[in-house]
Motif scaffolding. Structure first.
Motif, short mmCIF file in Angstrom:
data_model
loop_
_atom_site.label_atom_id
_atom_site.label_comp_id
_atom_site.label_asym_id
_atom_site.label_seq_id
_atom_site.Cartn_x
_atom_site.Cartn_y
_atom_site.Cartn_z
N GLY A 84 0.78 -1.22 0.00
CA GLY A 84 0.00 0.00 0.00
C GLY A 84 0.81 1.28 0.00
O GLY A 84 0.24 2.37 -0.06
N CYS A 85 2.15 1.18 0.08
CA CYS A 85 2.96 2.40 0.03
C CYS A 85 2.65 3.16 -1.26
O CYS A 85 2.62 4.38 -1.28
CB CYS A 85 4.45 2.08 0.06
SG CYS A 85 5.04 1.49 1.65
N GLY A 86 2.48 2.42 -2.33
CA GLY A 86 2.14 3.05 -3.60
C GLY A 86 3.31 3.72 -4.28
O GLY A 86 3.21 4.85 -4.76
N CYS A 87 4.43 3.03 -4.35
CA CYS A 87 5.62 3.62 -4.97
C CYS A 87 5.43 3.79 -6.48
O CYS A 87 4.76 2.99 -7.12
CB CYS A 87 6.83 2.74 -4.72
SG CYS A 87 7.23 2.62 -2.97
N GLY A 88 6.08 4.82 -7.02
CA GLY A 88 6.00 5.09 -8.44
C GLY A 88 7.19 4.50 -9.15
O GLY A 88 8.33 4.68 -8.74
N LEU A 116 12.97 1.90 -4.13
CA LEU A 116 11.93 0.88 -4.10
C LEU A 116 12.40 -0.19 -3.13
O LEU A 116 13.59 -0.26 -2.83
CB LEU A 116 11.74 0.22 -5.48
CG LEU A 116 11.17 1.06 -6.62
CD1 LEU A 116 11.27 0.26 -7.92
CD2 LEU A 116 9.73 1.45 -6.35
N CYS A 117 11.51 -1.03 -2.67
CA CYS A 117 11.98 -2.17 -1.91
C CYS A 117 12.29 -3.29 -2.89
O CYS A 117 12.09 -3.16 -4.09
CB CYS A 117 10.94 -2.62 -0.88
SG CYS A 117 9.59 -3.55 -1.59
N VAL A 118 12.81 -4.39 -2.38
CA VAL A 118 13.25 -5.46 -3.28
C VAL A 118 12.08 -6.02 -4.10
O VAL A 118 12.25 -6.42 -5.26
CB VAL A 118 13.98 -6.58 -2.51
CG1 VAL A 118 13.03 -7.41 -1.67
CG2 VAL A 118 14.78 -7.46 -3.45
N HIS A 127 5.80 -2.68 4.75
CA HIS A 127 5.69 -1.37 4.09
C HIS A 127 7.08 -0.77 4.08
O HIS A 127 7.34 0.24 4.74
CB HIS A 127 4.71 -0.47 4.83
CG HIS A 127 3.31 -0.99 4.81
ND1 HIS A 127 2.83 -1.87 5.73
CD2 HIS A 127 2.30 -0.78 3.93
CE1 HIS A 127 1.57 -2.19 5.44
NE2 HIS A 127 1.23 -1.54 4.34
N PRO A 128 7.98 -1.40 3.31
CA PRO A 128 9.40 -1.07 3.43
C PRO A 128 9.69 0.42 3.24
O PRO A 128 10.54 0.97 3.92
CB PRO A 128 10.04 -1.88 2.32
CG PRO A 128 9.09 -3.00 2.07
CD PRO A 128 7.73 -2.45 2.33
N LEU A 129 8.97 1.09 2.36
CA LEU A 129 9.32 2.48 2.12
C LEU A 129 8.73 3.42 3.16
O LEU A 129 9.08 4.59 3.21
CB LEU A 129 9.03 2.91 0.68
CG LEU A 129 10.37 2.68 -0.05
CD1 LEU A 129 10.57 1.30 -0.50
CD2 LEU A 129 10.67 3.72 -1.03
S1 SF4 Z 1 7.38 -0.47 -0.56
FE1 SF4 Z 1 7.93 -2.04 -2.04
S2 SF4 Z 1 6.04 -3.27 -2.34
FE2 SF4 Z 1 5.44 -1.37 -1.34
S3 SF4 Z 1 4.80 -0.09 -3.05
FE3 SF4 Z 1 6.98 0.41 -2.58
S4 SF4 Z 1 8.20 -0.90 -3.93
FE4 SF4 Z 1 6.06 -1.71 -3.94
#
Ligand code: SF4
Ligand code: FAD
Ligand code: FES
Lengths: 394, 278, 678
Positions: C12-16, C42-44, C175-177
């Motif tokens: 759900g972080c919603g990275c671009g 980004l996360c892995v 929610h890594p980011l």
């Molecule tokens: S934290 Fe990782 S899984 Fe979540 S939206 Fe960002 S890149 Fe995708």
């Protein structure tokens, strides 16, 4: 030699170059980011691309998020395909390589137009790496006969995390500093001073002589180029004690008995690795975006007969991988020589600053700063270098 | 340009079961040209593919002195190795190689050799052992120390017996956990040192086995007067390419796949991850 | 080489990120540096999010079950069969014999169409999705107390807050980011992290204090915090009197939770509870962050209400960098709720029971009838299928056969369903039970929008033509509607669907595709000029006054006992997402964790005589699995943890079906098991 390219001829030059080359250019993307893309051969989309590169726009001066290694070594690529034997459906066999090659081989050698001096240095390292020892077919097949048109950086690109003056890889290429290159563009207000650094570069100019003006009097051009170059150097915002970091790495080893373990310097470095590992969230970004990181994983992507586990065909694929992942070195027995996160942090920094030095005659960090930019917890080579050199002073 | 990543079809001409999870395969290349030209040295390895599953590095266990085929011994440790272990005579695999450096041979001439192996670690060493025996006169005394977890897990049983019968050769086998029928020695391999009366004089030791075994075996050899360059080990690392490109096997400035897998103990102690490799 | 800006499909972080296509495959993922959440990182999972798209195991054609086997069919046959079957059930058994499971992985447009299909075409409110299994309690709990069931703040606020109270969220893993921002705030800005979690998760390393709570005792320690806050005069009196109501009731209840009692129930030492209460109450910019550890309980709604009470008691809602922040697990679980993929509400949380709402939608959709009775939830749908009341189920992009509790029971329900339609990228465990399987296109092969945890509605953009003969979900849904005789679902492209959503959904009222370039808008965004809303409840709560709803601590349904002495919780790992359908088809992620494990405390491991790597058998009253032990002090003695990614040893065979009475969310986080060495 120096030449001049008026600004309004740049796009025409690119179109002309497409006759001989597959041209890759940095393009402005929907999100305002810059990425390398192949210039389409024709049509409206090409027009659109040329607009997104227009000189003076960020496209030429900004840094591509991913370095040019991806043009020869994409994040993922199919190595070969296999399918079930027509006579014996249970037996899989590799498809005819000739057919596969025809599909994957694009015409024309590749021209990287508008890459940065730091990335240019990095390409020399990856070229070397993939050529040395066993040749890497996939990289060399794409890089063979390629050429780079370097754009010097009059001002450092955002977000100012690069430190090329410290690594001596920029902001402009300089023959005096021993930089070997073919062609460098130096942006001016109404065009580009074009500097050649080799016979290949000269040939590039003469092949496209309709575009490049050869001034009757070199001197003003030389003076202007010198001025831009020296200003460029002054404009660099980030500088780190790179050479002393490399020097201090040369003498120590994170783990080996031979490296003088126990000395306070070594202990400090170990603490630094621990603190970096303590922040790391294992995203792999620092490796993915590094212009000289080349590690990959290989896997088979197979199709199955519907509802069964019988393999009917597939492809062997390679995909970027990195030493920051624990599974990267875990053996089938479960034993893992780099199970600990700080060992993996050490691996990354020692590889760049220590082990590659004797191999390439320089560190394989070229100061592009991408690792810091991409790091979700704000670590990167410049942070490490500061850390290790500060430690030494203590 | 040669594409070194493309493997070649090889047919399984015979299978021998070593233990419940380990088998020895004899392979012949389908392409007769390749069958003739495939030349390898003792201690090298090949990359074996099962298409659709993947690829794994496997040591060549046959001796280069015995031509016309290739032998591999595999333990079903994971996906690829298990897939291979399900294959039968007449099936095929894909192979590329040979890769890696190899055990010294000429350099050992005139010397005593002490082979120390654990479990499936006997496979790469066997290549050198048979090469040495095929040139028996050129070498001094041969000692083979072999350890397995249980009597059931002893590989190359018949060959161990055969080697014992060769002149000026002593073979000792030990197990960690004996069963009711086991009459031989019990304990780790190093516990055989006294029994075998090992002697460092004019002698080279060749080691292969699990990391802990190598660590202790080498340590005791040093205590018994072996010098580092006379201890030779062959290492395992997680490998993907086998040709120095994928990076997985890298230790410090070395690639186990191209600079190894055979190293002297002198090199090993300089590995940056030395304390973790074993 | 062409790049397309889009949004990550995982959390759900919603990275671009940009996807790069070579015409037939997606060959890379690149983070956008300008994106407000990912900011070049980004996360892995995000970095590798292109790989499963290229999987050769993707479904390539529709399948219909004939003589017990799934065989290939044309789209016409498959869609025709679905329409025919569903209409016949509707006619014979009534609309409520049908049920629809929409998807938190699909776009807003698709979720909206699914509810339109269920309600307008087939006349039932039996529509739900996996939010039921993650944040149903949040939506109910926050709506009741504050009036809006979403994250009150923005991701950027994590860079500004000085205190984080994190509970039931393995933030760096899930929610890594957002987790990375917490790490940076703690290490570089000296923000304080108060961690309430039964497991020693990664964040515990950075925590100012870590209260290793006994699982399922959340209401007790939250009440304890409030007890201390009131006792020590730290409550925000002015804020309470101006902006809230019901304070007296709260004060009465929390009075019964003195620290000594709380310590006994939760295991949190008095000193830690008091210190946490002081730090949280005394820090102006303090954010509560929570996830499944709070919601996946039979008392989930209560737990959420409790957290809302805590925030309101200390004036920590309605400001930047201070609020109550549920982290939504899926890329679009927020959106699937927003656009009405729920049995009780239409898009924008407009109540299905409200005649005015229904008449608005009747008009918009051109239908005479819309159902008023609240529909069934995910868990109820399957229970009713088991009993034979539900005849036809249409599941889009969900894998309940691995993700729902008590799988043995669930599989019985799936088998009992007369007619099951599953639409997915892969032949999932659920699809294997289907009568019709429809191949859907991935997020890279279509246009649409996702709404991230910070209420950011943002675009996904088509980077490649649909794989094989797959079709984007929205087109499939439209074709089913059409085949069922409904003509109100024809769109040229998803932007038209968004226009329709905006016209009937006040919180999305100002959203159009042209306004979403490049990085979207945060709802509420009521009109075309509105700039979007970075934080909620500014000046006043959405419901007017914030309502204190005191709750009592109620123990979990199934407590460890002599027969089943361990308390088991389930969850995820950093490397895999949910049932692994995508991440286990991604080489690097699969390599990192190729097989399942159970985390066991060293003390317990000693008693059981197991080591890391030994096989153990974990058994609950509902099922049993064999799995490798991983001995670690991440779990405390008496507790075990098993991720639910792995079909070979599915953790949900063991979990319990018991649900929260209000939100109907199952208690994934607590059940009793026994462990034997094998
Ligand atoms: S934290 Fe990782 S899984 Fe979540 S939206 Fe960002 S890149 Fe995708
Ligand atoms: C130079 C060299 C020479 C070698 N020579 C030999 C040799 O001669 N003979 C030999 O047998 N090996 C040899 N090896 C080791 C061999 O290469 C590895 O065992 C092999 O690569 C494992 O690959 P895999 O795909 O079978 O395992 P993977 O599937 O990659 O397994 C890796 C991990 O996955 C897990 N795993 C996956 N599936 C299973 C499963 N079904 N059961 C249990 N665990 C599972 C395990 O935890 C294991 O640790 C050699 C290695 C090297 C580097
Ligand atoms: S195995 Fe790839 S580099 Fe050694």
């Amino acid at each position: 030699m120096l030449y001049f390219l008026p600004e309004d001829l740049l796009n025409k030059l690119l179109i002309n170059l497409q006759q001989k080359w597959q041209v890759f250019v940095p393009l402005l993307q929907t999100g305002g980011d810059i990425l390398l893309e192949e210039l389409p051969e024709k049509g409206k989309y090409r027009e659109d691309c040329l607009n997104r590169l227009s000189p003076g726009s960020k496209a030429v001066n900004a840094q591509t998020i991913i370095p040019p290694k991806e043009v020869f070594f994409p994040q993922s690529e199919v190595m070969f395909k296999y399918s079930s034997d027509s006579q014996n459906p249970d037996q899989l066999k590799i498809d005819s390589l000739k057919d596969q090659a025809q599909k994957t081989n694009k015409p024309g050698p590749r021209l990287l137009f508008g890459i940065k001096p730091c990335d240019f240095h990095a390409l020399k390292i990856t070229d070397n790496f993939f050529k040395n020892g066993f040749e890497d077919f996939y990289y060399l097949n794409k890089s063979g006969n390629s050429m780079a048109i370097v754009f010097g950086c009059p001002t450092p690109p955002e977000p100012l995390s690069c430190f090329c003056s410290s690594t001596e890889t920029g902001p402009m290429l300089n023959k005096n500093s021993g930089h070997k290159f073919d062609v460098q563009f130096i942006a001016e207000e109404d065009g580009y001073i074009v500097e050649t650094g080799s016979e290949k570069g000269e040939k590039f100019i003469s092949d496209n002589s309709a575009f490049f003006k050869e001034p009757s009097d070199m001197e003003p051009l030389e003076k202007r180029a010198e001025l831009i170059k020296s200003n460029a150097l002054k404009n660099i915002k980030l500088s780190v004690p790179f050479n002393s970091a490399v020097e201090s790495m040369r003498n120590k080893d994170s783990g080996s008995a031979a490296g003088g373990a126990g000395s306070s310097e070594v202990e400090n470095t170990k603490d630094l690795y621990k603190s970096i590992a303590g922040r790391c969230i294992y995203c792999g970004a620092c490796l993915y975006v590094c212009p000289t990181c080349t590690c990959f994983n290989v896997y088979d992507n197979s199709s199955l007969r519907c509802g069964t586990s019988a393999i009917t065909g597939g492809e062997r694929v390679r995909v970027w991988d990195g030493c920051v992942f624990s599974g990267y070195t875990r053996e089938a027995s479960g034993h893992n020589p780099r199970a600990k996160a700080d060992m993996r942090a050490a691996r990354r920094y020692e590889h760049k600053l220590k082990y590659d030095v004797p191999v390439y005659g320089r560190s394989s960090c070229v100061g592009c700063g991408r690792c810091l930019t991409a790091c979700p917890v704000d670590t990167g080579m410049s942070v490490f270098i500061r850390g290790i050199t500060e430690n030494n002073e203590k | 340009m040669k594409n070194e990543y493309i493997p070649h079809l090889a047919e399984i001409v015979s299978v021998r079961k070593e233990t419940h999870d380990t088998k020895t395969y004899r392979l012949v290349f389908r392409d007769s040209g390749l069958a003739g030209s495939f030349d390898y040295k003792q201690g090298q390895f090949v990359q074996v593919s099962v298409l659709g599953v993947g690829e794994a590095p496997i040591s060549i266990t046959s001796s280069p002195s015995r031509k016309g085929f290739l032998e591999l011994t595999l333990r079903a440790a994971g996906r690829v190795t298990s897939a291979i272990c399900r294959l039968h005579t007449g099936d095929s695999v894909y192979i590329r190689g040979p890769y890696g450096n190899f055990f010294p041979f000429k350099e050992l001439k005139g010397r005593d050799i002490l082979f120390i192996a654990g479990g499936i670690g006997l496979a790469p060493v066997r290549s050198l052992i048979n090469l040495v025996f095929d040139n028996r006169d050129a070498f001094g005394h041969i000692t083979i120390l072999y350890g397995a977890k249980t009597p059931q897990e002893i590989c190359f049983k018949n060959e161990l017996i055969k080697w014992e019968g060769i002149r000026d050769t002593s073979v000792f086998t030990t197990v960690d956990k004996p069963d009711g029928t086991w009459k031989g020695h019990t304990g780790v391999v190093t516990s055989l040192y006294d029994k075998a009366n090992i002697n460092s004089k004019n002698s080279t030791a060749v080691l292969c086995g699990p990391p802990v075994m190598i660590k202790f075996a080498a340590k005791e050899l040093l205590q018994r007067g072996f010098c580092r360059p006379d201890i030779i080990v062959t290492l395992e690392r997680y490998m993907k390419c086998g040709i120095g490109k994928c990076g997985h096997c890298n230790i410090g400035g070395l690639y186990v796949c191209t600079d190894g897998p055979v190293f002297t103990w002198d090199q090993v102690v300089r590995f940056p991850e030395n304390e973790h490799v074993f | 080489m062409a790049r397309t800006l889009t949004t990550c499909i995982y959390c759900g972080c919603g990275c671009g990120l940009y996807l790069e296509s070579d015409g037939s495959r997606i060959i890379s993922t690149v983070p956008s540096r300008n994106h407000p959440v990912s900011r070049g990182s980004l996360c892995v999972k995000g970095w590798n999010s292109f790989e499963f798209i290229n999987s050769r195991e993707r479904l390539t054609e529709p399948l219909i079950r004939r003589n017990g086997k799934l065989v290939s069919a044309t789209w016409e046959q498959a869609v025709g069969l679905i329409a025919e079957k569903f209409l016949s059930y509707k006619n014979r058994y009534g609309s409520d014999s049908l049920a629809f499971l929409t998807s938190a992985k699909a776009t807003n447009e698709e979720n909206y169409l699914m509810m339109k299909l269920a309600r307008a075409v087939f006349g039932t409110n039996n529509i739900d999705h996996c939010a039921r299994l993650c944040h149903a309690s949040t939506v109910a709990g926050l709506a009741a107390t504050m009036g809006s069931g979403a994250m009150t703040n923005s991701v950027d606020d994590f860079d500004k807050a000085d205190c984080f109270l994190v509970t039931g969220s393995d933030t760096t893993g899930q929610h890594p980011l957002i987790g990375s921002r917490i790490i940076k705030s703690v290490l570089d800005r000296k923000a304080k992290l108060l961690l309430f979690d039964p497991r020693k998760i990664r964040l515990s390393k950075y925590a100012h204090l870590h209260a290793q709570i006994r699982g399922g005792t959340d209401a007790a320690w939250i009440n304890g915090l409030m007890h201390v806050i009131i006792r020590d005069g730290l409550a925000a009196d002015k804020y309470i009197s101006e902006r809230t109501e019901g304070y007296e009731d709260l004060a009465k209840v929390v009075k019964r939770y003195p620290p000594e009692y709380v310590e006994e129930v939760t295991g949190v030492p008095e000193s830690i509870l008091v210190e946490a209460a002081h730090i949280y109450a005394e820090t102006e910019k303090a954010m509560i962050v929570f996830a499944m550890g709070i919601t996946q309980h039979t008392t989930g709604v209560n737990n959420v209400k409790s957290l809302a009470n805590l925030a309101m008691l200390t004036a920590h809602a309605g400001f930047p960098a201070a609020g109550v922040n549920p982290l939504r697990g899926q890329n679009n679980v927020q959106g699937a709720c927003d656009v009405g993929g729920l049995p009780s509400v239409y898009s924008g949380y407009q109540k299905a029971g409200d005649p005015a709402v229904r008449s608005k939608f009747k008009k918009a959709w051109g239908v005479d009838f819309l159902p008023d009775k609240t529909g069934l939830t995910v868990t109820e749908i399957f229970a009713h299928a088991c009993m034979g009341n539900i005849k036809g189920i249409y599941i889009v992009g969900e894998n309940p056969a691995l993700s729902d509790p008590d799988l043995n029971h669930l599989k019985k329900c799936l088998k009992n369903t007369d007619f099951l339609v599953v639409q997915d990228l892969f032949l999932t465990e659920t699809a294997q039970y289907a009568d019709v399987v429809l191949p859907a296109s991935s997020f890279a092969e279509k246009d649409g929008t996702f709404t991230s945890t910070e209420r950011r509605v943002q675009r996904i953009r088509k980077a490649m033509e649909p794989a094989a003969s797959s079709v984007p979900d929205w087109k499939i849904v439209c074709s089913i509607a059409k085949a069922a005789g409904y003509n109100g679902m024809e769109y040229n492209d998803p932007s038209e669907i968004m226009d329709e959503i905006a016209s009937v959904t006040p919180i999305y009222g100002g959203i159009t595709y042209s306004r979403l370039d490049p990085f979207g808008l945060q709802w509420p965004c009521p009109d075309k000029e509105h700039p979007g809303t970075p934080y909620l409840h500014k000046g006043k709560f959405t419901r007017g006054k914030g309502l204190f709803l005191p709750v009592e601590y109620i123990p979990s349904v199934e407590q460890p006992d002599d027969d089943y002495p361990f308390l088991m919780t389930t969850g995820r790992t950093y490397w895999h997402f949910h049932t692994g359908t995508m991440t286990r088809r991604t080489s690097v992620l699969d390599r990192e964790i190729p097989e399942n494990f159970v985390e066991l405390n060293p003390e317990d491991a000693k008693t059981l005589d197991v080591k890391t790597g030994s096989m153990v058998c974990v058994t609950s009253r509902r099922g049993s699995i064999e799995v490798k032990a991983k001995v670690t002090d991440r779990v405390s003695a008496g507790s075990v943890f098993i991720p639910f990614h792995f079909k070979e040893s599915a953790a949900n065979l063991l979990t319990i079906r018991e649900v929260d009475p209000e939100a109907k969310i199952p208690e994934f986080k607590v059940c009793a098991v026994k462990i034997e060495k094998v």
